[in-house]
Design a protein around this motif. Structure first.
Motif, short mmCIF file in Angstrom:
data_model
loop_
_atom_site.label_atom_id
_atom_site.label_comp_id
_atom_site.label_asym_id
_atom_site.label_seq_id
_atom_site.Cartn_x
_atom_site.Cartn_y
_atom_site.Cartn_z
N ARG A 65 -29.95 2.20 11.10
CA ARG A 65 -30.51 3.56 11.55
C ARG A 65 -29.60 4.69 11.21
NH1 ARG A 65 -32.42 4.96 17.65
NH2 ARG A 65 -33.45 6.98 16.92
N PRO A 66 -29.84 5.48 10.49
CA PRO A 66 -28.83 6.69 10.17
C PRO A 66 -28.71 7.50 11.41
CG PRO A 66 -31.25 7.27 9.30
CD PRO A 66 -31.10 5.89 9.87
N ASP A 67 -27.34 7.78 11.54
CA ASP A 67 -26.94 8.69 12.78
C ASP A 67 -27.32 10.01 12.39
OD1 ASP A 67 -24.99 9.96 11.18
OD2 ASP A 67 -23.62 8.64 11.58
N ALA A 68 -27.36 10.82 13.60
CA ALA A 68 -27.77 12.05 13.49
C ALA A 68 -27.15 13.21 12.67
CB ALA A 68 -27.75 12.80 14.94
N GLN A 69 -25.81 12.92 12.52
CA GLN A 69 -24.98 13.61 11.53
C GLN A 69 -25.60 13.55 10.08
OE1 GLN A 69 -20.62 12.77 11.58
NE2 GLN A 69 -20.40 14.54 10.38
N ARG A 70 -25.71 12.33 9.70
CA ARG A 70 -26.29 12.06 8.24
C ARG A 70 -27.64 12.53 8.16
NH1 ARG A 70 -25.96 9.18 3.99
NH2 ARG A 70 -28.03 7.73 3.14
N THR A 119 -21.50 6.02 12.24
CA THR A 119 -21.85 6.06 10.79
C THR A 119 -23.01 5.09 10.37
OG1 THR A 119 -20.39 4.28 9.82
CG2 THR A 119 -19.57 6.81 9.75
N SER A 120 -23.71 5.22 9.48
CA SER A 120 -24.80 4.52 9.11
C SER A 120 -24.65 3.33 8.25
CB SER A 120 -25.94 5.29 8.25
OG SER A 120 -26.98 4.80 8.02
N GLN A 121 -25.25 2.18 8.53
CA GLN A 121 -25.05 1.20 7.89
C GLN A 121 -26.20 0.93 6.70
OE1 GLN A 121 -24.31 -2.24 10.04
NE2 GLN A 121 -22.73 -1.35 11.22
N ASP A 132 -36.96 9.13 13.78
CA ASP A 132 -35.75 10.24 13.58
C ASP A 132 -36.11 11.13 12.48
OD1 ASP A 132 -34.30 9.36 15.60
OD2 ASP A 132 -33.06 8.10 14.60
#
Length: 86
Positions: free
Chosen positions: A7-12, A1-3, A39
């Motif tokens: 850096r946001p993850d691909a799913q987000r 998950t993103s904090q 990204d």
């Protein structure tokens, strides 16, 4: 998950892409100068999505007495250019 601030993850990013596609009209995405933005392509290449880079710290401006006024003016022009351009 993103904090927060991370850096946001691909799913987000893919969820954000879906959300952007569901919106009507222009979508402005403001990034900050000097911050990674590698990204952003995951958000799509929609002509409705306009990415605008802001420079909130004025790193591209020469120091001087008019620095702050120029900084505010540049931010205003960048934001206005996105939200008012068809």
């Amino acid at each position: 998950t993103s904090q927060v601030g991370g850096r946001p993850d691909a799913q987000r990013l893919l969820r954000m892409r879906r959300d952007i596609e569901e919106l009507d009209g222009r979508v402005c995405l403001f990034t900050e100068a000097g911050m990674p933005d590698g990204d952003l392509e995951l958000l799509g290449d929609s002509s409705r999505l306009k990415v605008v880079q802001l420079d909130s710290l004025g790193t591209r401006l020469a120091p001087g007495p008019s620095h702050y006024i120029q900084l505010l003016n540049n931010q205003f022009v960048a934001i206005k250019g996105c939200v008012t351009t068809p």
